[in-house]
Design a protein around this motif. Structure first.
Motif, PDB file in Angstrom:
ATOM      1  N   ALA A  43      49.259  41.309  30.804  1.00 14.79           N
ATOM      2  CA  ALA A  43      48.145  40.550  31.378  1.00 14.79           C
ATOM      3  C   ALA A  43      46.859  41.001  30.708  1.00 14.79           C
ATOM      4  O   ALA A  43      46.670  42.189  30.443  1.00 14.79           O
ATOM      5  N   VAL A  44      45.973  40.053  30.435  1.00 15.55           N
ATOM      6  CA  VAL A  44      44.749  40.360  29.691  1.00 15.55           C
ATOM      7  C   VAL A  44      43.548  39.679  30.343  1.00 15.55           C
ATOM      8  O   VAL A  44      43.616  38.524  30.774  1.00 15.55           O
ATOM      9  N   ASP A  45      42.452  40.407  30.400  1.00 12.31           N
ATOM     10  CA  ASP A  45      41.161  39.839  30.802  1.00 12.31           C
ATOM     11  C   ASP A  45      40.085  40.557  29.999  1.00 12.31           C
ATOM     12  O   ASP A  45      40.320  41.657  29.468  1.00 12.31           O
ATOM     13  N   THR A  46      38.941  39.955  29.892  1.00 13.48           N
ATOM     14  CA  THR A  46      37.843  40.591  29.166  1.00 13.48           C
ATOM     15  C   THR A  46      36.562  40.519  29.981  1.00 13.48           C
ATOM     16  O   THR A  46      36.391  39.643  30.834  1.00 13.48           O
ATOM     17  N   GLU A  47      35.675  41.444  29.698  1.00 17.99           N
ATOM     18  CA  GLU A  47      34.306  41.395  30.203  1.00 17.99           C
ATOM     19  C   GLU A  47      33.398  41.347  28.983  1.00 17.99           C
ATOM     20  O   GLU A  47      33.502  42.192  28.097  1.00 17.99           O
ATOM     21  N   PHE A  48      32.557  40.335  28.941  1.00 15.54           N
ATOM     22  CA  PHE A  48      31.653  40.173  27.803  1.00 15.54           C
ATOM     23  C   PHE A  48      30.328  39.627  28.311  1.00 15.54           C
ATOM     24  O   PHE A  48      30.206  39.165  29.454  1.00 15.54           O
ATOM     25  N   ILE A  49      29.326  39.679  27.471  1.00  8.80           N
ATOM     26  CA  ILE A  49      28.033  39.091  27.801  1.00  8.80           C
ATOM     27  C   ILE A  49      27.625  38.162  26.664  1.00  8.80           C
ATOM     28  O   ILE A  49      27.915  38.413  25.505  1.00  8.80           O
TER      29      ILE A  49
END
Length: 389
Positions: A43-49
């Protein structure tokens, strides 16, 4: 659907912050890479701006596999090529929720798409849930757990990250593999696994993440207000100019030139500095910086891409509008009969394009064509009245 795409695994529900491993050094990254070698599904998720930039800035990547969760600090690690190779390994299925922006971020960072993917938002929508259903709603639906969203406004570029922030980020993958498994069972039961595979294959197409300068005008809100071919050609030229500027300065498109001002300039079709300055809403500093460039782009617009014959510019006749109403009613019946969101099948705008003779639309592809597209084509073909001007 292939077994690789939908392996039958009983994924555990991962609980507690103690399982979250923070990866912020090369040594810890190597440990992570060794740990996921034997996992065929993650499972993959990202936090970016990206509020102030054209390109997303990747800050954190959350991975769940087996009984473990890792938070990889993309800002703390200078060398991530080995990480991207593992994430993009085609023999490993990557599970996302509403993954398009995550995939765009990976493409920007690694020039690769981490295919194959399983998107739980799309899977849920194909099974009759809202086409925009959130991850928290699926967690509540399947596990009766209300996720803490107190850190949803976190600036993920700030360091150090607290244990609370890391646990919040880990929650975005904590239940994802289990949700995938449950949705997969429903897909198999309702014989819609192939539908999801089709959607996810489309999701990893490179063209989706590359801004073709010849087509960036399609993003412009309000472009249908432009009635004259000259105005539309100016909008095409200005959209291309804006895209180049936004990329070069790494700024949001709207920070270079907002859509409504781009449309206003196109409507005015200025040929002189005085006419350009007469367009309302353009700041003096903007005109000083870009005025001559805009006029140059407008002058050469006639040599660029013409969209005068694009179906979007056509207007439905009374008969065309009546047909659109009939098709929308048929869409509603089809969606109800098949327990699926109407928006997953097609949209009002796409039906308008179909009536205007456009054939290169999503409705006429794959499962959508079988479910509703063929019926739409037949109904349009059986109509003798003039449908559009």
């Amino acid at each position: 659907m292939s077994e690789q795409f939908c392996p039958k695994v009983d994924y555990p529900v991962l609980k507690g912050s103690s399982e979250v491993e923070y990866v912020d050094t090369p040594e810890r990254l190597r440990e992570f890479l060794r740990a996921i070698e034997d996992h065929s599904v993650i499972a993959v998720d990202t936090e970016f701006i990206r509020e102030k930039t054209y390109y997303p800035q990747l800050c954190l990547v959350q991975i769940a596999a087996g009984n473990s969760i890792w938070c990889i600090d993309a800002l703390a690690l200078d060398e991530l090529s080995a990480f991207y190779r593992e994430i993009c390994n085609p023999s490993r299925l990557k599970v996302f929720h509403a993954g398009r922006q995550d995939l765009e971020t990976f493409y920007h960072e690694a020039a690769q798409i981490p295919a194959p993917v399983f998107d739980t938002q799309i899977a849920a929508a194909l099974l009759g849930r809202s086409d925009q259903i959130g991850y928290a709603a699926l967690v509540a639906d399947f596990y009766h757990i209300e996720l803490d969203k107190s850190s949803s406004r976190t600036n993920w570029a700030m360091r150090p990250l607290s244990d609370h922030q890391l646990d919040y980020a880990a929650n975005d993958v904590r239940y994802l593999l289990g949700i995938k498994n449950k949705l997969n069972e429903e897909l198999l039961t309702r014989d819609r696994s192939a539908w999801l595979e089709e959607e996810c294959c489309r999701l990893v197409e490179i063209d989706l993440y590359e801004s073709d300068l010849a087509n960036v005008w399609r993003r412009i809100k309000g472009i249908t207000k432009l009635m004259e071919p000259e105005q539309r050609n100016i909008a095409v030229a200005l959209a291309s100019w804006r895209e180049v500027k936004a990329r070069k300065r790494n700024l949001p498109r709207g920070w270079v030139l907002k859509d409504d001002r781009l449309v206003a300039i196109s409507q005015a079709a200025p040929s002189s500095t005085a006419q350009l300055h007469a367009v309302s809403g353009l700041a003096p500093s903007f005109l000083r910086r870009y005025g001559s460039e805009l006029l140059k782009a407008i002058r050469v617009a006639g040599k660029g891409i013409s969209v005068s014959d694009e179906p979007f510019s056509r207007r439905l006749t009374v008969a065309g509008k009546a047909l659109l109403g009939d098709l929308l009613k048929a869409l509603s019946r089809c969606a109800k009969d098949n327990s699926i969101s109407a928006n997953m099948i097609t949209t009002r705008r796409e039906l308008e394009l179909a009536i205007c003779g456009q054939l290169s639309i999503r409705l006429y592809e794959g499962w959508r064509d079988n479910l509703f597209g063929k019926a739409v084509r037949n109904q349009i073909a059986s109509t003798n009245s003039k449908m559009f001007d």
